[in-house]
Design a protein around this motif. Structure first.
Motif, PDB file in Angstrom:
ATOM      1  N   LEU A 105      37.372  35.581  43.688  1.00 55.41           N
ATOM      2  CA  LEU A 105      37.248  34.224  44.238  1.00 55.41           C
ATOM      3  C   LEU A 105      37.377  34.186  45.756  1.00 55.41           C
ATOM      4  O   LEU A 105      36.650  33.452  46.431  1.00 55.41           O
ATOM      5  CB  LEU A 105      38.280  33.292  43.593  1.00 55.41           C
TER       6      LEU A 105
ATOM      7  N   GLU B 291      34.476  32.903  48.192  1.00 59.17           N
ATOM      8  CA  GLU B 291      34.813  31.863  49.166  1.00 59.17           C
ATOM      9  C   GLU B 291      34.378  32.283  50.577  1.00 59.17           C
ATOM     10  O   GLU B 291      33.846  31.478  51.339  1.00 59.17           O
ATOM     11  CB  GLU B 291      36.325  31.592  49.112  1.00 59.17           C
TER      12      GLU B 291
ATOM     13  N   GLU C  79      35.668  36.664  57.518  1.00 60.26           N
ATOM     14  CA  GLU C  79      36.216  35.494  56.827  1.00 60.26           C
ATOM     15  C   GLU C  79      37.161  35.938  55.717  1.00 60.26           C
ATOM     16  O   GLU C  79      38.201  35.335  55.487  1.00 60.26           O
ATOM     17  CB  GLU C  79      35.092  34.648  56.200  1.00 60.26           C
TER      18      GLU C  79
ATOM     19  N   ALA D 155      40.866  36.743  56.307  1.00 64.42           N
ATOM     20  CA  ALA D 155      41.818  35.628  56.367  1.00 64.42           C
ATOM     21  C   ALA D 155      42.174  35.093  54.973  1.00 64.42           C
ATOM     22  O   ALA D 155      43.189  34.440  54.800  1.00 64.42           O
ATOM     23  CB  ALA D 155      41.245  34.514  57.233  1.00 64.42           C
ATOM     24  N   LEU D 156      41.311  35.347  54.003  1.00 60.25           N
ATOM     25  CA  LEU D 156      41.521  34.774  52.665  1.00 60.25           C
ATOM     26  C   LEU D 156      42.100  35.780  51.668  1.00 60.25           C
ATOM     27  O   LEU D 156      42.781  35.415  50.717  1.00 60.25           O
ATOM     28  CB  LEU D 156      40.185  34.261  52.110  1.00 60.25           C
TER      29      LEU D 156
ATOM     30  N   GLY E  84      45.383  35.989  49.423  1.00 57.74           N
ATOM     31  CA  GLY E  84      45.972  34.648  49.416  1.00 57.74           C
ATOM     32  C   GLY E  84      46.152  34.154  47.986  1.00 57.74           C
ATOM     33  O   GLY E  84      45.923  34.891  47.021  1.00 57.74           O
ATOM     34  N   PRO E  85      46.570  32.883  47.853  1.00 60.51           N
ATOM     35  CA  PRO E  85      46.870  32.339  46.512  1.00 60.51           C
ATOM     36  C   PRO E  85      45.687  32.350  45.547  1.00 60.51           C
ATOM     37  O   PRO E  85      45.884  32.333  44.333  1.00 60.51           O
ATOM     38  CB  PRO E  85      47.300  30.894  46.796  1.00 60.51           C
ATOM     39  N   SER E  86      44.448  32.381  46.065  1.00 64.24           N
ATOM     40  CA  SER E  86      43.289  32.369  45.164  1.00 64.24           C
ATOM     41  C   SER E  86      42.988  33.750  44.588  1.00 64.24           C
ATOM     42  O   SER E  86      42.041  33.907  43.819  1.00 64.24           O
ATOM     43  CB  SER E  86      42.058  31.825  45.887  1.00 64.24           C
ATOM     44  N   THR E  87      43.779  34.736  44.982  1.00 63.99           N
ATOM     45  CA  THR E  87      43.640  36.064  44.387  1.00 63.99           C
ATOM     46  C   THR E  87      43.924  35.964  42.891  1.00 63.99           C
ATOM     47  O   THR E  87      44.931  35.382  42.484  1.00 63.99           O
ATOM     48  CB  THR E  87      44.653  37.034  45.043  1.00 63.99           C
ATOM     49  N   LEU E  88      43.016  36.507  42.098  1.00 60.51           N
ATOM     50  CA  LEU E  88      43.178  36.385  40.645  1.00 60.51           C
ATOM     51  C   LEU E  88      44.379  37.185  40.165  1.00 60.51           C
ATOM     52  O   LEU E  88      44.631  38.294  40.640  1.00 60.51           O
ATOM     53  CB  LEU E  88      41.918  36.875  39.936  1.00 60.51           C
ATOM     54  N   THR E  89      45.090  36.610  39.225  1.00 55.86           N
ATOM     55  CA  THR E  89      46.218  37.317  38.635  1.00 55.86           C
ATOM     56  C   THR E  89      45.751  37.992  37.345  1.00 55.86           C
ATOM     57  O   THR E  89      44.767  37.576  36.735  1.00 55.86           O
ATOM     58  CB  THR E  89      47.333  36.316  38.267  1.00 55.86           C
TER      59      THR E  89
END
Lengths: 156, 554
Positions: free
Chosen positions: B227, B231, B270, B273-274, B277-282
């Protein structure tokens, strides 16, 4: 004196004058265009307006000094400003982030998710009704500025 | 398949309420036509030549029988009793009333369906292989990742006003059945050197006015970064894609203009920076997504015995045997087979299906295929999990309903957009051309002898009929107010994807069956042993076809 939605309420802005791109320099209390702003010696408590295509790069070293960043939407279908807002917030900008120009009421929810906290709609007469659109959704899948955790990290 | 929990349901219910309010404000004159346009498009509502067209989302082509019955009900209650399967695996209605669309959306929401982002300049329905989960050549089921992408892209606040539409496809098999090279982003599940499965990410493919094969942005991406990486690509595109010219606004133009190296660099910047982060899949989220795509309760079947019984039936009844050979494929589980339900009967617009047929398929899915059915980007439907012993009664039912035309993958299995009969964008009609060709080549022995052959027809440059990647492509063009048809040869949507080459000047509609006959005769004359149309074309090139088709009559 422009009226706008700020932090969910309608109010008049007594502090900032709209940007005037024809002026050589931004006067005190007025929002500067990017080139006017770059020419400012002292950027403390300054205000700047980004146009589509400006990008956020020039602002990044000065995020703590800025009091206001306005992002212009000359047409509501040009979505570059959504990314500008998120990038500014993700890099640590905490001042006012104001959407100005031709965006529409039905974009308020997405704009606020991207980090905008002030909305100067072109049609001031619609402001009171428009506030309702801020709350179009009460839950979201993705992470954004209003909710930094994606739903999959919060699902019960 | 994926099942909504209270979060999913709340999100989709709130969308219905939002659009109901928007529609009311539009009808009351409080929203301008121009402002309403993207709002209705992102709820699947197009305005067509004769009435609004509504595109219902079928995430990665997967439906259950309850949903199918609901669609049948909707076509009867709000439309003219039929639906159309689109090349994005979605379902289209051709005659709904704008005033009733909020009610239709509410009906859809009651069975966990919607029309979100099926049109407009946003991230569209993610598509995949119609044989996902059952194909023998599959590395891993791609659907959990499609669902993860669906959730991420649904109401993504940053990417709802992109320069242009944005399509993502995922493939996990040896044979690419999702046309990932022709997508804005194509994702392929691949192992790295140590055997761990991750994603190969392509960007900048697309059809339309300027067809381009996608370029590799990342050879192998760890699954957890899916993700954040998407993004990053979208963020580069949203900020730098062209907005001054709608025909140059797709990501393919940006990738070409920047060059793949510079594009990759911008994405990586880009992404830095991402990333993480929290959108990293678990691991939990991937496991949760996978838990919806586990095996149904397959029986334990003696594969060899089942196979030989089936072959005996096929021999005893050759028409059944023929259907079995053409319209079913092997399944990874012994004793099972996947069935393609042909929506390409001559005399019926390709991809159209009636309310009665929809309900029959729902019943057959319940009876024979664990209640699930799939739509395909070739505009057919699939019952993916049928016991071999049930194939004969299933075939009998399908045949009675006109759903057993044994032509899957052959000339008459035409991919075709709605064209000028319905669509206001079209330059020319496409359905009558498809029908004329189906009618002309009604000798199935001849059609089978031609071997695998993909004929794709689009009524305009927007290429909804994917004409660039058909072995034979037909494009409707407007010449001084008259409808003409341009023919291209040699396109392919497979892993060795290629774009068709234009044969020459365009033809009148009535000449198209003759033109097809000349092209096909050329192939038959020139083909070598076991050579398909595409093989022969690739060996001999376009000239022999050109000479034959444009030869002056003596």
């Amino acid at each position: 004196m422009p009226r706008l939605i700020k932090n969910g309420a309608v109010l008049s802005d007594e502090q900032w004058q709209a940007a005037n791109p024809d002026a050589d320099a931004a006067g005190p209390g007025s929002i500067a265009t990017l080139s006017q702003w770059e020419a400012l010696g002292d950027k403390q408590d300054s205000a700047v307006q980004l146009e589509p295509g400006d990008g956020v790069e020039a602002l990044l070293p000065h995020l703590d000094e800025l009091a206001l960043v306005a992002v212009n939407f000359p047409v509501f279908t040009d979505g570059r400003g959504f990314s500008y807002a998120r990038e500014l917030r993700e890099r640590g900008y905490r001042g006012e982030l104001r959407a100005v120009g031709g965006f529409i009421r039905d974009q308020l929810h997405y704009l606020s998710r991207c980090g905008f906290d002030a909305f100067q709609l072109a049609d001031e007469s619609q402001l009171e009704e428009a506030v309702a659109s801020l709350g179009d959704f009460s839950e979201h899948y993705q992470a954004a500025i209003d909710q930094p955790l994606p739903l999959f990290r919060r699902r019960a | 398949m994926y099942v909504y929990d209270e979060y999913d349901q709340r999100i989709i219910d709130e969308r219905v309420a939002q659009f109901r309010d928007q529609t009311q404000r539009y009808l009351a004159g409080k929203i301008t036509e121009e402002q309403f346009l993207p709002l209705r498009l992102q709820n699947g509502l197009y305005v067509q030549r004769l009435a609004p067209m509504m595109r219902i989302a079928v995430p990665y082509g997967l439906l259950n029988s309850k949903q199918l019955r609901k669609v049948a009900h909707i076509t009867r209650q709000y439309d003219k009793g039929y639906a159309h399967i689109s090349t994005r695996q979605n379902i289209q209605l051709n005659w709904p009333l704008l005033e009733e669309v909020p009610d239709i959306l509410e009906e859809l929401a009651s069975v966990q369906m919607h029309a979100v982002q099926t049109s407009g300049n946003c991230i569209r329905n993610t598509t995949t292989d119609q044989f996902a989960g059952v194909a023998r050549d599959e590395l891993e089921d791609p659907r959990p990742y499609c669902e993860i992408i669906r959730q991420w892209s649904t109401f993504h606040p940053e990417f709802a006003f992109l320069p242009r539409k944005f399509k993502i496809a995922v493939c996990a098999s040896e044979e690419d059945r999702a046309a990932i090279h022709a997508h804005d982003i194509g994702i392929e599940l691949v192992p790295n050197a140590s055997g761990e499965i991750g994603f190969k990410v392509l960007a900048g493919g697309g059809l339309g006015r300027t067809p381009v094969i996608g370029s590799v942005v990342n050879e192998w991406l760890d699954k957890q970064h899916l993700l954040t990486y998407l993004e990053a690509i979208l963020r580069v595109y949203n900020q730098h894609g062209r907005r001054d010219n709608k025909f140059k606004a797709r990501i393919k133009i940006l990738v070409k203009a920047m060059g793949i190296e510079a594009f990759r660099e911008a994405v990586e910047k880009e992404w830095a920076a991402l990333k993480d982060g929290p959108s990293t899949l678990t691991g939990e989220e991937i496991a949760r997504a996978k838990s919806f795509f586990t095996d149904p309760a397959y029986g334990t079947i003696d594969g060899a015995a089942s196979e030989s019984a089936l072959q005996a039936q096929a021999t005893a009844e050759p028409i059944f045997g023929n259907w079995l050979k053409r319209n079913t494929v092997a399944h990874r589980v012994p004793g099972y087979q996947a069935v393609t339900v042909s929506l390409k009967q001559t005399g019926q617009a390709p991809g159209d299906i009636t309310d009665v047929q929809l309900e029959l398929l729902a019943d057959l899915a319940d009876q024979y295929s664990f209640g699930e059915i799939r739509s395909t980007h070739q505009q057919n439907m699939v019952l993916a999990d049928v016991r071999q012993q049930d194939l004969y009664p299933l075939w009998q039912s399908l045949q009675k309903a006109g759903l057993a035309t044994a032509n899957i993958g052959y000339l008459t299995d035409v991919i075709c957009c709605p064209g000028g009969d319905y669509c206001s964008l079209a330059n020319a009609k496409s359905i009558p051309v498809a029908e004329a060709i189906q009618a002309r080549f009604d000798d199935m022995d001849y059609v089978y002898d031609l071997g695998p052959l993909e004929l794709n027809i689009s009524g305009c440059m927007n290429a909804c009929g994917h004409h660039h990647i058909g072995h034979i492509g037909i494009l409707g063009v407007d010449k001084k107010g008259q409808e003409f048809y341009q023919v291209s040869l040699g396109g392919s949507q497979a892993k060795d994807a290629s774009l068709g080459k234009i044969l020459g000047p365009s033809f009148k509609q009535e000449d198209m069956p003759d033109v097809m006959a000349k092209i096909l005769n050329t192939y038959v004359d020139l083909r070598g042993e076991e050579e398909t149309f595409l093989d022969t074309y690739r060996r001999v090139g376009i000239d022999p076809f050109k000479e034959r088709v444009y030869a002056k009559a003596d």
